[in-house]
Design a protein around this motif. Sequence first.
Motif, PDB file in Angstrom:
ATOM      1  N   PRO A 179       2.501 107.966 -21.756  1.00 58.61           N
ATOM      2  CA  PRO A 179       3.767 107.434 -21.878  1.00 58.61           C
ATOM      3  C   PRO A 179       4.977 108.166 -22.272  1.00 58.61           C
ATOM      4  O   PRO A 179       5.907 107.647 -21.864  1.00 58.61           O
TER       5      PRO A 179
ATOM      6  N   CYS B 273      -2.853  98.182 -21.184  1.00 58.52           N
ATOM      7  CA  CYS B 273      -2.970  99.455 -21.132  1.00 58.52           C
ATOM      8  C   CYS B 273      -1.643 100.287 -21.318  1.00 58.52           C
ATOM      9  O   CYS B 273      -1.150 100.381 -22.302  1.00 58.52           O
ATOM     10  N   MET B 274      -1.320 101.013 -20.125  1.00 58.72           N
ATOM     11  CA  MET B 274      -0.084 101.938 -20.129  1.00 58.72           C
ATOM     12  C   MET B 274       1.091 101.096 -20.504  1.00 58.72           C
ATOM     13  O   MET B 274       1.830 101.361 -21.615  1.00 58.72           O
TER      14      MET B 274
ATOM     15  N   SER C  64      -5.038 103.840 -12.584  1.00 53.49           N
ATOM     16  CA  SER C  64      -4.704 104.227 -14.105  1.00 53.49           C
ATOM     17  C   SER C  64      -5.492 105.659 -14.241  1.00 53.49           C
ATOM     18  O   SER C  64      -5.560 106.575 -15.153  1.00 53.49           O
TER      19      SER C  64
ATOM     20  N   GLN D  72       1.164 100.751 -24.298  1.00 56.87           N
ATOM     21  CA  GLN D  72       1.500 102.030 -24.947  1.00 56.87           C
ATOM     22  C   GLN D  72       3.150 102.165 -24.829  1.00 56.87           C
ATOM     23  O   GLN D  72       3.639 102.346 -25.659  1.00 56.87           O
TER      24      GLN D  72
ATOM     25  N   ASN E 150      -0.812  98.210 -16.218  1.00 52.23           N
ATOM     26  CA  ASN E 150      -1.574  99.543 -16.582  1.00 52.23           C
ATOM     27  C   ASN E 150      -1.229 100.684 -15.725  1.00 52.23           C
ATOM     28  O   ASN E 150      -0.421 100.525 -14.644  1.00 52.23           O
TER      29      ASN E 150
END
Length: 344
Positions: free
Chosen positions: A293, A316-317, A99, A320, A288
């Motif tokens: 994004p 996390c990602m 990340s 998003q 993540n």
Amino acid sequence: MELAIKNRIAPTTQNFLTSKPKVKSLRVFSVKCITSLSSSDVAATGVADRPWKTSDARLVLEDGSVWRAKSFGARGTQVCEVVFNTSLTGYQEILTDPSYAGQFVLMTNPHIGNTGVNFDDEESRQCFLAGLVIRSLSISTSNWRCTKALGDYLLERNLMGIYDVDTRAITRRLRQDGSLIGVLTTEESKTDEELLEMSRSWDIVGIDLISGVTCTAPYEWVDKTDPEWDFNCEGRGDIYHVTAYDFGIKHNILRRLSSYGCKITVVPSNWPASETLKMKPDGVLFSNGPGDPSAVPYAVKTVKELLGNVPVFGICMGHQLLGQALGGKTFKMKFGHHGKSSCS
């Protein structure tokens, strides 16, 4: 270095407690230091090297501030986004967390390196961040699991690090203004103005960093948490098949799922949704990962195609990406193979 010590006798002042003056012997030492300089040292620098490390690195932020520091690990010049992390421990997990690709990580905890590094704590196959910024670098390690010093670890992986810098002041800037682009360098030939221009001409927004950290082909994950560190080994219940999209997934996430009885198939970030549905998973994990994004529309498209067809969850990602895919919409989730339902 040589010490020349001279000894002489000096009279004291009059002793006022008696009527007659008295003279008392007093030893006085004069110390003269003589250092032999090699001709090569003097020829190269004009002076001999100091016995301590001096500032040999700079961090230049896009707001115009210049921070002098001392280097450890690799040398060179890098430009990246600067962020801070408030963890008290776990700097090795941070170093190997995908990340943080494309970023310099500043540790707010001032004392770093005292536990060294060991291969059991790594969260991925390599280090992905670009540099480490710390206040104080430990001069020794003290941990029974340590296999290597932090500085040696960074040098072997060609990662830059700096220390003896005011991390509290930099953190306040980042907290107030948000993450800033910075240039980290050990090259004295580059001027502060050149480094500032580099920081202001680079931007992390719109860069697909996920493609540089994801796996290249699907694989099965089977490793569990080491029993020594597992806090709940009983009563795991049914076995679920989880398809995990690797946007930069950490190993410990996979170990925890496996320890709870999940069968895990890890797939690349660009794996088609149609192929995932053919696997008939009980759930899909969006992991993540680094970056913006909005810079990975292919991943957002995949998430959209899976929503409503299989239970999903994101970290996390991945979270998003779910937000980008949903766009304010509500989806009803179908029942899983074990009669469980989920919604988002």
